[in-house]
Write a protein that holds these residues in place. Structure first.
Motif, mmCIF file in Angstrom:
data_model
loop_
_atom_site.group_PDB
_atom_site.id
_atom_site.type_symbol
_atom_site.label_atom_id
_atom_site.label_comp_id
_atom_site.label_asym_id
_atom_site.label_seq_id
_atom_site.Cartn_x
_atom_site.Cartn_y
_atom_site.Cartn_z
ATOM 1 N N THR A 21 0.835 -1.267 0.086
ATOM 2 C CA THR A 21 0.181 -0.014 0.179
ATOM 3 C C THR A 21 0.653 1.281 0.104
ATOM 4 O O THR A 21 0.279 2.393 0.005
ATOM 5 N N ASP A 22 2.160 1.218 0.086
ATOM 6 C CA ASP A 22 3.025 2.365 0.211
ATOM 7 C C ASP A 22 3.173 3.097 -1.190
ATOM 8 O O ASP A 22 3.861 2.430 -2.122
ATOM 9 N N GLY A 23 2.757 4.084 -1.499
ATOM 10 C CA GLY A 23 2.519 4.707 -2.783
ATOM 11 C C GLY A 23 4.091 5.365 -3.086
ATOM 12 O O GLY A 23 4.316 5.527 -4.275
ATOM 13 N N ASP A 24 4.777 5.677 -2.085
ATOM 14 C CA ASP A 24 6.189 6.101 -2.304
ATOM 15 C C ASP A 24 7.293 5.093 -3.021
ATOM 16 O O ASP A 24 8.189 5.535 -3.665
ATOM 17 N N GLU A 25 6.849 3.883 -2.768
ATOM 18 C CA GLU A 25 7.742 2.850 -2.904
ATOM 19 C C GLU A 25 7.545 2.414 -4.606
ATOM 20 O O GLU A 25 6.502 2.313 -4.802
ATOM 21 N N LYS A 26 8.711 2.230 -5.294
ATOM 22 C CA LYS A 26 8.438 1.635 -6.777
ATOM 23 C C LYS A 26 8.549 -0.002 -6.695
ATOM 24 O O LYS A 26 9.551 -0.298 -5.997
ATOM 25 N N HIS A 27 7.404 -0.449 -7.163
ATOM 26 C CA HIS A 27 7.520 -1.866 -7.308
ATOM 27 C C HIS A 27 8.189 -2.249 -8.471
ATOM 28 O O HIS A 27 7.772 -1.948 -9.509
ATOM 29 N N GLU A 28 9.248 -3.227 -8.261
ATOM 30 C CA GLU A 28 10.013 -3.732 -9.567
ATOM 31 C C GLU A 28 9.904 -5.244 -9.640
ATOM 32 O O GLU A 28 9.812 -6.077 -8.324
ATOM 33 N N LEU A 29 9.847 -5.936 -10.585
ATOM 34 C CA LEU A 29 9.676 -7.359 -10.840
ATOM 35 C C LEU A 29 10.856 -7.604 -11.566
ATOM 36 O O LEU A 29 11.573 -7.166 -12.404
ATOM 37 N N THR A 30 11.241 -9.052 -11.381
ATOM 38 C CA THR A 30 12.113 -9.666 -12.174
ATOM 39 C C THR A 30 11.574 -10.136 -13.605
ATOM 40 O O THR A 30 10.275 -9.983 -13.710
ATOM 41 N N THR A 31 12.525 -10.418 -14.460
ATOM 42 C CA THR A 31 12.119 -10.877 -15.810
ATOM 43 C C THR A 31 11.045 -12.172 -15.675
ATOM 44 O O THR A 31 10.054 -12.158 -16.368
ATOM 45 N N GLN A 32 11.299 -13.062 -14.875
ATOM 46 C CA GLN A 32 10.604 -14.173 -14.470
ATOM 47 C C GLN A 32 9.116 -13.893 -13.895
ATOM 48 O O GLN A 32 8.138 -14.451 -14.302
ATOM 49 N N GLU A 33 9.219 -13.104 -12.974
ATOM 50 C CA GLU A 33 7.928 -12.469 -12.453
ATOM 51 C C GLU A 33 7.015 -11.733 -13.408
ATOM 52 O O GLU A 33 5.751 -11.721 -13.511
ATOM 53 N N ALA A 34 7.597 -10.913 -14.285
ATOM 54 C CA ALA A 34 6.888 -10.104 -15.350
ATOM 55 C C ALA A 34 6.476 -11.155 -16.341
ATOM 56 O O ALA A 34 5.216 -11.049 -16.844
ATOM 57 N N ALA A 35 7.057 -12.352 -16.598
ATOM 58 C CA ALA A 35 6.644 -13.203 -17.457
ATOM 59 C C ALA A 35 5.457 -13.868 -16.861
ATOM 60 O O ALA A 35 4.603 -14.245 -17.794
ATOM 61 N N ASN A 36 5.588 -14.143 -15.746
ATOM 62 C CA ASN A 36 4.437 -14.929 -14.926
ATOM 63 C C ASN A 36 3.305 -13.903 -15.012
ATOM 64 O O ASN A 36 2.016 -14.364 -15.345
ATOM 65 N N PHE A 37 3.358 -12.728 -15.005
ATOM 66 C CA PHE A 37 2.202 -11.701 -14.874
ATOM 67 C C PHE A 37 1.369 -11.687 -16.003
ATOM 68 O O PHE A 37 0.445 -11.536 -16.151
ATOM 69 N N LEU A 38 2.190 -11.687 -17.011
ATOM 70 C CA LEU A 38 1.810 -11.496 -18.496
ATOM 71 C C LEU A 38 1.493 -12.693 -19.137
ATOM 72 O O LEU A 38 0.931 -12.743 -20.143
ATOM 73 N N ASN A 39 1.886 -13.782 -18.420
ATOM 74 C CA ASN A 39 1.401 -15.152 -19.068
ATOM 75 C C ASN A 39 2.347 -15.509 -20.346
ATOM 76 O O ASN A 39 1.584 -16.171 -21.087
ATOM 77 N N VAL A 40 3.592 -15.162 -20.146
ATOM 78 C CA VAL A 40 4.346 -15.542 -21.381
ATOM 79 C C VAL A 40 5.794 -15.904 -20.675
ATOM 80 O O VAL A 40 5.813 -16.053 -19.684
ATOM 81 N N SER A 41 6.513 -16.495 -21.601
ATOM 82 C CA SER A 41 7.898 -16.955 -21.197
ATOM 83 C C SER A 41 8.791 -15.824 -20.977
ATOM 84 O O SER A 41 8.785 -14.671 -21.473
#
Length: 99
Positions: A21-41
């Motif tokens: 819930t902290d709006g000041d913090e930027k949330h970053e994902l790894t390439t594997q987490e991004a792939a899981n989120f987008l449902n791609v490899s």
């Protein structure tokens, strides 16, 4: 943190993202987490980064993608898909094809 949720008595899995819930913090994902989120490899995510369609930053040799950038990319891809579908529908109507 991205986590995969397996539904009971189902073969389907859904990707959930816990961003806090902290709006000041930027949330970053790894390439594997991004792939899981987008449902791609993961290699597909890397190709999109190398083609400058998805922005990231490097931490040593690792890529990190901001969640907002990932949402922007997802929205742009959705709009592109919808436009292609509209174009295809219009073309099929002009040619008199029925589905």
């Amino acid at each position: 943190m991205v986590r995969l949720v397996k539904y009971p008595a189902s073969k389907f899995t859904r990707c959930e993202l816990d961003v806090g819930t902290d709006g000041d913090e930027k949330h970053e994902l790894t390439t594997q987490e991004a792939a899981n989120f987008l449902n791609v490899s993961r290699p597909f995510v890397i190709k999109e980064i190398e083609a400058n369609r998805l922005k990231c930053r490097k931490v040593n040799r690792h890529r990190r993608i901001e969640f907002e950038e990932l949402r922007r990319y997802q929205s742009a891809q959705q709009q592109q898909s919808e436009q292609a579908l509209q174009d295809l529908t219009q073309l099929s109507e002009e040619l008199g094809l029925e589905f």
